[in-house]
Scaffold this motif. Structure first.
Motif, PDB file in Angstrom:
ATOM      1  N   ARG A 100       0.843  -1.202   0.000  1.00  0.00           N
ATOM      2  CA  ARG A 100       0.000   0.000   0.000  1.00  0.00           C
ATOM      3  C   ARG A 100       0.878   1.253   0.000  1.00  0.00           C
ATOM      4  O   ARG A 100       1.949   1.267   0.631  1.00  0.00           O
ATOM      5  N   PRO A 101       0.419   2.337  -0.653  1.00  0.00           N
ATOM      6  CA  PRO A 101       1.229   3.567  -0.726  1.00  0.00           C
ATOM      7  C   PRO A 101       1.613   4.123   0.648  1.00  0.00           C
ATOM      8  O   PRO A 101       2.717   4.628   0.827  1.00  0.00           O
ATOM      9  N   ARG A 102       0.728   4.052   1.645  1.00  0.00           N
ATOM     10  CA  ARG A 102       1.027   4.612   2.959  1.00  0.00           C
ATOM     11  C   ARG A 102       2.164   3.874   3.668  1.00  0.00           C
ATOM     12  O   ARG A 102       2.693   4.366   4.653  1.00  0.00           O
ATOM     13  N   CYS A 103       2.527   2.683   3.168  1.00  0.00           N
ATOM     14  CA  CYS A 103       3.557   1.876   3.825  1.00  0.00           C
ATOM     15  C   CYS A 103       4.933   2.042   3.185  1.00  0.00           C
ATOM     16  O   CYS A 103       5.872   1.352   3.580  1.00  0.00           O
ATOM     17  N   ASP A 104       5.031   2.934   2.201  1.00  0.00           N
ATOM     18  CA  ASP A 104       6.347   3.194   1.601  1.00  0.00           C
ATOM     19  C   ASP A 104       7.245   3.865   2.646  1.00  0.00           C
ATOM     20  O   ASP A 104       6.756   4.514   3.588  1.00  0.00           O
ATOM     21  N   LEU A 105       8.554   3.694   2.495  1.00  0.00           N
ATOM     22  CA  LEU A 105       9.496   4.222   3.482  1.00  0.00           C
ATOM     23  C   LEU A 105      10.147   5.498   2.966  1.00  0.00           C
ATOM     24  O   LEU A 105      10.596   5.554   1.822  1.00  0.00           O
ATOM     25  N   ASN A 106      10.183   6.533   3.828  1.00  0.00           N
ATOM     26  CA  ASN A 106      10.941   7.745   3.512  1.00  0.00           C
ATOM     27  C   ASN A 106      12.183   7.779   4.406  1.00  0.00           C
ATOM     28  O   ASN A 106      12.429   6.867   5.208  1.00  0.00           O
ATOM     29  N   GLU A 107      12.989   8.852   4.286  1.00  0.00           N
ATOM     30  CA  GLU A 107      14.235   8.941   5.026  1.00  0.00           C
ATOM     31  C   GLU A 107      14.009   8.933   6.540  1.00  0.00           C
ATOM     32  O   GLU A 107      14.786   8.359   7.300  1.00  0.00           O
ATOM     33  N   MET A 108      12.939   9.613   6.987  1.00  0.00           N
ATOM     34  CA  MET A 108      12.650   9.664   8.421  1.00  0.00           C
ATOM     35  C   MET A 108      12.342   8.257   8.966  1.00  0.00           C
ATOM     36  O   MET A 108      12.863   7.855  10.011  1.00  0.00           O
ATOM     37  N   LYS A 109      11.537   7.491   8.231  1.00  0.00           N
ATOM     38  CA  LYS A 109      11.193   6.139   8.684  1.00  0.00           C
ATOM     39  C   LYS A 109      12.430   5.227   8.671  1.00  0.00           C
ATOM     40  O   LYS A 109      12.628   4.418   9.583  1.00  0.00           O
ATOM     41  N   ILE A 110      13.246   5.367   7.637  1.00  0.00           N
ATOM     42  CA  ILE A 110      14.456   4.537   7.564  1.00  0.00           C
ATOM     43  C   ILE A 110      15.378   4.844   8.741  1.00  0.00           C
ATOM     44  O   ILE A 110      15.967   3.938   9.348  1.00  0.00           O
ATOM     45  N   GLN A 111      15.489   6.134   9.102  1.00  0.00           N
ATOM     46  CA  GLN A 111      16.318   6.514  10.248  1.00  0.00           C
ATOM     47  C   GLN A 111      15.771   5.915  11.544  1.00  0.00           C
ATOM     48  O   GLN A 111      16.527   5.411  12.390  1.00  0.00           O
ATOM     49  N   LYS A 112      14.447   5.952  11.696  1.00  0.00           N
ATOM     50  CA  LYS A 112      13.817   5.375  12.894  1.00  0.00           C
ATOM     51  C   LYS A 112      14.073   3.868  12.976  1.00  0.00           C
ATOM     52  O   LYS A 112      14.337   3.322  14.056  1.00  0.00           O
ATOM     53  N   ILE A 113      13.980   3.189  11.823  1.00  0.00           N
ATOM     54  CA  ILE A 113      14.231   1.742  11.817  1.00  0.00           C
ATOM     55  C   ILE A 113      15.674   1.460  12.199  1.00  0.00           C
ATOM     56  O   ILE A 113      15.960   0.552  13.003  1.00  0.00           O
ATOM     57  N   SER A 114      16.604   2.251  11.656  1.00  0.00           N
ATOM     58  CA  SER A 114      18.019   2.056  11.972  1.00  0.00           C
ATOM     59  C   SER A 114      18.279   2.253  13.474  1.00  0.00           C
ATOM     60  O   SER A 114      18.996   1.460  14.096  1.00  0.00           O
ATOM     61  N   GLU A 115      17.696   3.308  14.050  1.00  0.00           N
ATOM     62  CA  GLU A 115      17.868   3.548  15.494  1.00  0.00           C
ATOM     63  C   GLU A 115      17.258   2.402  16.311  1.00  0.00           C
ATOM     64  O   GLU A 115      17.819   1.983  17.334  1.00  0.00           O
ATOM     65  N   GLY A 116      16.112   1.915  15.852  1.00  0.00           N
ATOM     66  CA  GLY A 116      15.472   0.798  16.555  1.00  0.00           C
ATOM     67  C   GLY A 116      16.338  -0.452  16.540  1.00  0.00           C
ATOM     68  O   GLY A 116      16.444  -1.168  17.544  1.00  0.00           O
ATOM     69  N   MET A 117      16.989  -0.721  15.409  1.00  0.00           N
ATOM     70  CA  MET A 117      17.847  -1.910  15.315  1.00  0.00           C
ATOM     71  C   MET A 117      19.067  -1.768  16.232  1.00  0.00           C
ATOM     72  O   MET A 117      19.529  -2.746  16.820  1.00  0.00           O
ATOM     73  N   ASN A 118      19.595  -0.529  16.353  1.00  0.00           N
ATOM     74  CA  ASN A 118      20.715  -0.318  17.287  1.00  0.00           C
ATOM     75  C   ASN A 118      20.296  -0.687  18.704  1.00  0.00           C
ATOM     76  O   ASN A 118      21.037  -1.339  19.443  1.00  0.00           O
ATOM     77  N   TYR A 119      19.100  -0.235  19.084  1.00  0.00           N
ATOM     78  CA  TYR A 119      18.593  -0.496  20.431  1.00  0.00           C
ATOM     79  C   TYR A 119      18.371  -2.002  20.648  1.00  0.00           C
ATOM     80  O   TYR A 119      18.766  -2.553  21.683  1.00  0.00           O
ATOM     81  N   ILE A 120      17.768  -2.661  19.663  1.00  0.00           N
ATOM     82  CA  ILE A 120      17.477  -4.094  19.797  1.00  0.00           C
ATOM     83  C   ILE A 120      18.779  -4.891  19.934  1.00  0.00           C
ATOM     84  O   ILE A 120      18.905  -5.786  20.783  1.00  0.00           O
ATOM     85  N   GLU A 121      19.758  -4.568  19.107  1.00  0.00           N
ATOM     86  CA  GLU A 121      21.033  -5.298  19.164  1.00  0.00           C
ATOM     87  C   GLU A 121      21.707  -5.138  20.527  1.00  0.00           C
ATOM     88  O   GLU A 121      22.252  -6.083  21.089  1.00  0.00           O
ATOM     89  N   GLU A 122      21.676  -3.908  21.036  1.00  0.00           N
ATOM     90  CA  GLU A 122      22.304  -3.664  22.339  1.00  0.00           C
ATOM     91  C   GLU A 122      21.584  -4.446  23.441  1.00  0.00           C
ATOM     92  O   GLU A 122      22.219  -5.123  24.263  1.00  0.00           O
ATOM     93  N   LYS A 123      20.261  -4.369  23.445  1.00  0.00           N
ATOM     94  CA  LYS A 123      19.489  -4.975  24.537  1.00  0.00           C
ATOM     95  C   LYS A 123      19.479  -6.493  24.472  1.00  0.00           C
ATOM     96  O   LYS A 123      19.511  -7.168  25.507  1.00  0.00           O
ATOM     97  N   ILE A 124      19.417  -7.072  23.260  1.00  0.00           N
ATOM     98  CA  ILE A 124      19.404  -8.540  23.183  1.00  0.00           C
ATOM     99  C   ILE A 124      20.770  -9.090  23.593  1.00  0.00           C
ATOM    100  O   ILE A 124      20.857 -10.181  24.173  1.00  0.00           O
ATOM    101  N   GLY A 125      21.833  -8.317  23.334  1.00  0.00           N
ATOM    102  CA  GLY A 125      23.159  -8.737  23.798  1.00  0.00           C
ATOM    103  C   GLY A 125      23.228  -8.762  25.318  1.00  0.00           C
ATOM    104  O   GLY A 125      23.757  -9.715  25.910  1.00  0.00           O
ATOM    105  N   GLU A 126      22.688  -7.712  25.949  1.00  0.00           N
ATOM    106  CA  GLU A 126      22.682  -7.656  27.413  1.00  0.00           C
ATOM    107  C   GLU A 126      21.839  -8.791  27.992  1.00  0.00           C
ATOM    108  O   GLU A 126      22.218  -9.442  28.968  1.00  0.00           O
ATOM    109  N   PHE A 127      20.671  -9.019  27.365  1.00  0.00           N
ATOM    110  CA  PHE A 127      19.790 -10.076  27.865  1.00  0.00           C
ATOM    111  C   PHE A 127      20.453 -11.450  27.724  1.00  0.00           C
ATOM    112  O   PHE A 127      20.423 -12.267  28.656  1.00  0.00           O
ATOM    113  N   ALA A 128      21.059 -11.716  26.552  1.00  0.00           N
ATOM    114  CA  ALA A 128      21.681 -13.026  26.323  1.00  0.00           C
ATOM    115  C   ALA A 128      22.793 -13.273  27.335  1.00  0.00           C
ATOM    116  O   ALA A 128      22.918 -14.383  27.883  1.00  0.00           O
TER     117      ALA A 128
END
Length: 384
Positions: A167-195
């Motif tokens: 759907r058109p509303r689900c296309d990614l712009n630069e702001m969304k890509i930046q948010k996804i990148s920041e989210g992945m940084n957080y997930i990687e850090e936290k899953i490492g701590e949890f493991a």
């Protein structure tokens, strides 16, 4: 004591029923455990409380509406069902999906894998009695849920895929890509701590090591699928055979022991691999259109599509007649893994039986695909 003062014993089989509603189960299902001296000798697991007849409702609907209905099958794998249902139509009608849409579909699917694995780890921690782990994992999972909401506009049913793209509303712009990148940084850090905390916790390790182990031979015989199959050392991941995943590099995680520990570590170690795929997808996201509308509806025979979802192999099939769906069938990974769940209970202490079921990451609400009417005897015996 008998008449000759000899000690005699008589083992009486005891049935311990759990459910259909139980505090350790997040969905309604029934388990019958047949116990001797607190050891489970046989188990029977039945579903059916949530049967909604979705395939029957899909019968005769226009294919676009029928595809949308598949999102209602599961509140965890909603994107997987919609994606695979669209793939079924695209396969039958020979529709080429634009590369940009393919990449965004992969991002959504891997985000869904992340939130599903975090839910599994949190639920497993809760069954273990470690509520602190459970709450922290749910907190980390919120980052993924917010990313899914940002892309799809909703936290449970995102409605991203349509026939021919997204759907058109689900296309990614630069702001969304930046948010996804920041989210992945957080997930990687936290899953490492949890493991790190998880494997260093002696109480947790002693509670899950060697419990409810499944061998490779048993996994093959029981048709086990998904991470529960890979936890026995069998390297099977359908993503390796899907053309949509060809541009991405990732490792197929396996464990050797097939027990609760191996199943938990499988999900922990698959999380960085999902992050790796998402990073590649946002880095190499192609330009261009997101939907292909240059196709014509036509009648088809039965079309089948398989994809790898967080719990294993997901199957969708239907035929098209005048643009409407006929003969729809959906098979979720949990229905395939029910035999494994029953078998994993056998030989365990009764206090570990629920853990043996949970290790296979059951999702019974989306598993209720059919109703089985039994004549007497009403008990199904699991063959060892």
């Amino acid at each position: 004591m008998d008449n000759n003062n000899k000690v005699t014993s008589k083992v009486i089989e005891t049935e311990v029923p759990l459910g259909t509603v139980h505090s350790a189960a997040i969905e309604p299902y029934r388990v019958r455990l047949f116990v001797e001296d607190e050891i489970v000798r046989d188990a029977e697991l039945t579903v059916g409380v949530n049967h909604r007849g979705i395939e029957r409702i899909m019968e005769g609907l226009p294919v676009e509406k029928a595809n949308s209905l598949t999102e209602k099958i599961c509140g965890i794998c909603s994107n997987s069902h919609l994606w695979n249902s669209c793939l079924t139509a695209e396969k039958g009608l020979e529709i080429d999906v634009p590369p940009r849409a393919e990449y965004i579909r992969i991002i959504m699917e891997e985000l869904e894998r992340l939130h599903s694995h975090f839910l599994y780890l949190a639920h497993g921690s809760e069954v273990l009695g470690h509520e602190t782990f459970a709450m922290r994992l749910f907190y980390i999972r919120e980052t993924v849920m917010e990313l899914l909401r940002m892309i799809g506009g909703n936290r449970v049913q995102y409605g991203v895929s349509v026939i021919g793209g997204i759907r058109p509303r689900c296309d990614l712009n630069e702001m969304k890509i930046q948010k996804i990148s920041e989210g992945m940084n957080y997930i990687e850090e936290k899953i490492g701590e949890f493991a790190d905390r998880f494997v260093r916790d002696p109480m947790v390790m002693s509670r899950i090591s060697g419990i409810a182990a499944i061998t490779k031979e048993d996994a093959r015989r029981l048709a086990t699928t998904g991470p529960s199959l890979r936890a026995t050392g069998i390297e099977v991941d359908l993503r390796r055979d899907m053309k949509e995943y060809e541009p991405f590099e990732f490792d197929v995680i396996t464990q050797d022991t097939g027990d609760v520990k191996a199943n938990l570590l499988m999900r922990v170690l698959e999380i960085p691999e999902a992050v790796k795929i998402i990073r590649q997808a946002i880095k190499d996201l192609p330009d261009g259109k997101i939907t292909n509308r240059s196709w014509e509806m036509q009648d088809t025979g039965i079309i089948r599509s398989y994809i790898e979802v967080p719990r294993g192999k997901l199957y969708h099939s239907y035929s098209l007649e005048d643009g409407r769906v006929r003969n729809s069938i959906v098979r979720t990974p949990s229905i395939t893994n029910i035999n494994t769940m029953e078998f994993a209970c056998i030989g365990t202490h009764i206090t570990d039986a629920q853990l043996a079921i949970v290790q296979c990451d059951p999702c019974f609400t989306c598993t209720d695909r059919a109703v089985k009417i039994l004549d007497e005897p009403f008990r199904n015996i699991t063959k060892i």
